[in-house]
Design a protein around this motif. Structure first.
Motif, PDB file in Angstrom:
ATOM      1  N   GLN A 244     -44.648  -8.042 -19.592  1.00 27.69           N
ATOM      2  CA  GLN A 244     -45.697  -8.991 -19.255  1.00 27.69           C
ATOM      3  C   GLN A 244     -47.047  -8.343 -19.505  1.00 27.69           C
ATOM      4  N   ALA A 245     -47.797  -8.929 -20.433  1.00 19.21           N
ATOM      5  CA  ALA A 245     -49.146  -8.483 -20.740  1.00 19.21           C
ATOM      6  C   ALA A 245     -50.128  -9.247 -19.858  1.00 19.21           C
ATOM      7  N   PRO A 246     -51.323  -8.717 -19.645  1.00 20.20           N
ATOM      8  CA  PRO A 246     -52.305  -9.400 -18.798  1.00 20.20           C
ATOM      9  C   PRO A 246     -52.585 -10.807 -19.297  1.00 20.20           C
ATOM     10  N   GLY A 247     -52.509 -11.745 -18.385  1.00 20.06           N
ATOM     11  CA  GLY A 247     -52.802 -13.129 -18.719  1.00 20.06           C
ATOM     12  C   GLY A 247     -51.708 -13.860 -19.463  1.00 20.06           C
ATOM     13  N   LYS A 248     -50.578 -13.208 -19.655  1.00 21.90           N
ATOM     14  CA  LYS A 248     -49.483 -13.840 -20.392  1.00 21.90           C
ATOM     15  C   LYS A 248     -48.248 -13.950 -19.511  1.00 21.90           C
ATOM     16  N   GLU A 249     -47.332 -14.795 -19.940  1.00 18.18           N
ATOM     17  CA  GLU A 249     -46.084 -14.953 -19.212  1.00 18.18           C
ATOM     18  C   GLU A 249     -45.141 -13.783 -19.517  1.00 18.18           C
ATOM     19  N   ARG A 250     -44.245 -13.567 -18.588  1.00 17.43           N
ATOM     20  CA  ARG A 250     -43.231 -12.535 -18.787  1.00 17.43           C
ATOM     21  C   ARG A 250     -42.321 -12.969 -19.938  1.00 17.43           C
ATOM     22  N   GLU A 251     -42.073 -12.055 -20.879  1.00 21.16           N
ATOM     23  CA  GLU A 251     -41.294 -12.422 -22.050  1.00 21.16           C
ATOM     24  C   GLU A 251     -40.109 -11.489 -22.251  1.00 21.16           C
ATOM     25  N   PHE A 252     -39.092 -12.046 -22.849  1.00 25.45           N
ATOM     26  CA  PHE A 252     -37.873 -11.317 -23.153  1.00 25.45           C
ATOM     27  C   PHE A 252     -38.129 -10.255 -24.213  1.00 25.45           C
ATOM     28  N   VAL A 253     -37.526  -9.079 -24.028  1.00 24.36           N
ATOM     29  CA  VAL A 253     -37.641  -7.999 -25.006  1.00 24.36           C
ATOM     30  C   VAL A 253     -36.270  -7.672 -25.590  1.00 24.36           C
ATOM     31  N   ALA A 254     -35.323  -7.347 -24.731  1.00 22.21           N
ATOM     32  CA  ALA A 254     -34.001  -6.941 -25.197  1.00 22.21           C
ATOM     33  C   ALA A 254     -33.014  -7.043 -24.055  1.00 22.21           C
ATOM     34  N   ALA A 255     -31.732  -7.180 -24.412  1.00 21.24           N
ATOM     35  CA  ALA A 255     -30.683  -7.267 -23.407  1.00 21.24           C
ATOM     36  C   ALA A 255     -29.430  -6.572 -23.909  1.00 21.24           C
ATOM     37  N   ILE A 256     -28.659  -6.083 -22.956  1.00 23.98           N
ATOM     38  CA  ILE A 256     -27.345  -5.536 -23.257  1.00 23.98           C
ATOM     39  C   ILE A 256     -26.362  -6.169 -22.283  1.00 23.98           C
ATOM     40  N   SER A 257     -25.323  -6.776 -22.833  1.00 23.40           N
ATOM     41  CA  SER A 257     -24.366  -7.477 -21.997  1.00 23.40           C
ATOM     42  C   SER A 257     -23.409  -6.486 -21.336  1.00 23.40           C
ATOM     43  N   ARG A 258     -22.592  -7.004 -20.446  1.00 24.38           N
ATOM     44  CA  ARG A 258     -21.624  -6.135 -19.778  1.00 24.38           C
ATOM     45  C   ARG A 258     -20.645  -5.521 -20.763  1.00 24.38           C
ATOM     46  N   SER A 259     -20.360  -6.245 -21.845  1.00 26.94           N
ATOM     47  CA  SER A 259     -19.425  -5.734 -22.855  1.00 26.94           C
ATOM     48  C   SER A 259     -20.107  -4.835 -23.882  1.00 26.94           C
ATOM     49  N   GLY A 260     -21.441  -4.706 -23.785  1.00 28.07           N
ATOM     50  CA  GLY A 260     -22.161  -3.804 -24.674  1.00 28.07           C
ATOM     51  C   GLY A 260     -22.859  -4.476 -25.849  1.00 28.07           C
ATOM     52  N   GLY A 261     -22.759  -5.782 -25.951  1.00 28.36           N
ATOM     53  CA  GLY A 261     -23.491  -6.470 -26.991  1.00 28.36           C
ATOM     54  C   GLY A 261     -24.992  -6.372 -26.763  1.00 28.36           C
ATOM     55  N   THR A 262     -25.764  -6.235 -27.839  1.00 21.10           N
ATOM     56  CA  THR A 262     -27.208  -6.072 -27.721  1.00 21.10           C
ATOM     57  C   THR A 262     -27.938  -7.217 -28.399  1.00 21.10           C
TER      58      THR A 262
END
Length: 121
Positions: free
Chosen positions: A39-57
């Motif tokens: 989250q940058a100043p004045g902006k909404e929180r945004e998705f960057v990256a995820a890793i699933s329980r099975s390891g998918g990215t």
């Protein structure tokens, strides 16, 4: 309950690298999908990256090829390796955990407190 603590943020010049950590306690991190938001100043929180329980990215287009998400189940820690950083990557970075990952920050059960990343030009 799981507690998440981020670390590794700081000030870096454009083109540099940082590695963020998301240390989990209370429960094993392998039970959860781990997602990084920013989250940058004045902006909404945004998705960057995820890793699933099975390891998918999964990555946001803006960071694909530059950032790498991973997890170490022995250390009970998630990571976000950030390379080729740009000034527009400047933000507070948060890790979140839940049974499944999703691109929206709404509804995540567990959050860390955030770590500041500042990229100078």
């Amino acid at each position: 309950q799981v507690q998440l603590v981020e670390s590794g943020g700081g000030l870096v010049q454009a083109g540099g690298s940082l590695r963020l950590s998301c240390a989990a306690s209370g429960r094993t991190i392998s039970r959860y999908a781990v997602t990084w938001f920013r989250q940058a100043p004045g902006k909404e929180r945004e998705f960057v990256a995820a890793i699933s329980r099975s390891g998918g990215t999964y990555y946001a287009d803006s960071v694909k090829g530059r950032f790498t998400i991973s997890r170490d189940n022995v250390k009970n820690t998630g990571y976000l390796q950030m390379n080729s950083l740009k000034p527009e990557d400047t933000a507070v970075y948060y890790c979140a955990a839940d049974d499944v990952w999703r691109r929206t920050p709404n509804g995540y059960e567990y959050w860390g407190q955030g770590t500041q990343v500042t990229v100078s030009s």
